[in-house]
Design an enzyme around this catalytic site. Sequence first.
Site, PDB file in Angstrom:
ATOM      1  N   HIS A  24      40.956 -57.044 -86.134  1.00 10.01           N
ATOM      2  CA  HIS A  24      41.455 -55.793 -86.704  1.00 10.01           C
ATOM      3  C   HIS A  24      42.180 -56.002 -88.028  1.00 10.01           C
ATOM      4  CE1 HIS A  24      41.791 -54.415 -82.247  1.00 10.01           C
ATOM      5  NE2 HIS A  24      40.546 -54.320 -82.689  1.00 10.01           N
ATOM      6  N   TYR A  35      54.193 -58.098 -81.143  1.00  9.21           N
ATOM      7  CA  TYR A  35      54.097 -58.333 -82.577  1.00  9.21           C
ATOM      8  C   TYR A  35      54.869 -57.299 -83.376  1.00  9.21           C
ATOM      9  CZ  TYR A  35      49.964 -55.224 -82.118  1.00  9.21           C
ATOM     10  OH  TYR A  35      49.102 -54.196 -81.831  1.00  9.21           O
ATOM     11  N   LYS A  63      51.737 -59.350 -89.704  1.00 10.44           N
ATOM     12  CA  LYS A  63      52.081 -59.370 -88.280  1.00 10.44           C
ATOM     13  C   LYS A  63      52.738 -60.692 -87.921  1.00 10.44           C
ATOM     14  CE  LYS A  63      48.165 -56.437 -87.034  1.00 10.44           C
ATOM     15  NZ  LYS A  63      46.883 -56.364 -86.321  1.00 10.44           N
ATOM     16  N   ASP A 106      35.596 -52.377 -80.631  1.00 10.50           N
ATOM     17  CA  ASP A 106      35.406 -53.770 -81.024  1.00 10.50           C
ATOM     18  C   ASP A 106      33.978 -54.236 -80.763  1.00 10.50           C
ATOM     19  OD1 ASP A 106      38.046 -53.781 -81.797  1.00 10.50           O
ATOM     20  OD2 ASP A 106      38.751 -54.969 -80.103  1.00 10.50           O
TER      21      ASP A 106
END
Length: 184
Positions: free
Chosen positions: A62, A131, A71, A171
């Site tokens: 992503h 995250y 991140k 995905d």
Amino acid sequence: MKVTPTSIAGVLVIEPKVFGDERGFFFESFNQNAFNKAVGSKIEFVQDNHSRSARGVLRGLHYQIQQPQGKLVRVTNGAVFDVAVDIRRSSPTFGAWVGFELSEENKKQLWVPPGLAHGFLVLSESADFLYKTTDYYAPEHERCIAWNDSTLAIDWPVANPGQQPTVSKKDGAAPAFNSAELPD
């Protein structure tokens, strides 16, 4: 904390100092001053996320074409194989990837700067993945690249050769790296 650069500029493995004894352990999971010193610039986080996934779940790859997110990722329960892919066209490592095991045992974190794609595969029975992000989630700008793209050739450590990980519909329908819409 110990900070280790990777083969992709800006991607860092961060290992906290852990203090433990028969009672358990303690460590600073985040310190703004130490983190900024490690990355060499002032980073501001605006959102914290927490996901739980079962063994064999793969999330990614992503990224956001606008409002790119840096991140800082870690695992608090279980283990994952975490991957960052350089999708910065001007980078000498464009199209390269790095992967590391992050687990509750090793307590390692990975800093994935803005401009990279990110994904992970759950190696344990389940995993809690946390995250921090440098920008807000913007679904209209989110894109993904096929996890099994032959150009990237990511060596995902699937439990049984030939076994396919569990992925979302989004995905599973992700385009190949060479045809993905990438940021400028």
